[in-house]
Design a protein around this motif. Structure first.
Motif, short mmCIF file in Angstrom:
data_model
loop_
_atom_site.label_atom_id
_atom_site.label_comp_id
_atom_site.label_asym_id
_atom_site.label_seq_id
_atom_site.Cartn_x
_atom_site.Cartn_y
_atom_site.Cartn_z
N GLN A 1 0.80 -1.22 0.00
CA GLN A 1 0.00 0.00 0.00
C GLN A 1 0.84 1.28 0.00
N ASN A 2 2.07 1.24 0.48
CA ASN A 2 2.91 2.43 0.48
C ASN A 2 3.19 2.94 -0.93
N LYS B 1 0.25 5.38 -2.20
CA LYS B 1 -0.09 6.63 -1.50
C LYS B 1 0.07 7.87 -2.38
#
Length: 58
Positions: free
Chosen positions: A14-15, A18
């Motif tokens: 998920q990073n 972002k």
């Protein structure tokens, strides 16, 4: 919340998302796209009934 295998994969990375604009298309099997933290998330569903379900959750 039960996540599909695809959503679990995205969650593990998920990073990366972002700072991205993310487009979900097709047969969305869970509500994970609603909670993914991105600059902009667009969800395109195949069925109107799926849209109604996600709309109620958001």
């Amino acid at each position: 919340m039960l996540l599909s295998q695809t959503s679990q994969l995205i969650l593990r990375h998920q990073n990366i998302f972002k700072t991205k604009k993310v487009f979900f298309f097709g047969n969305i099997t869970d509500d994970f796209p609603l909670y993914l933290n991105t600059i902009k998330t667009i969800i395109n569903l195949k069925k109107y009934s799926d849209y109604i379900i996600l709309k109620k959750k958001h």
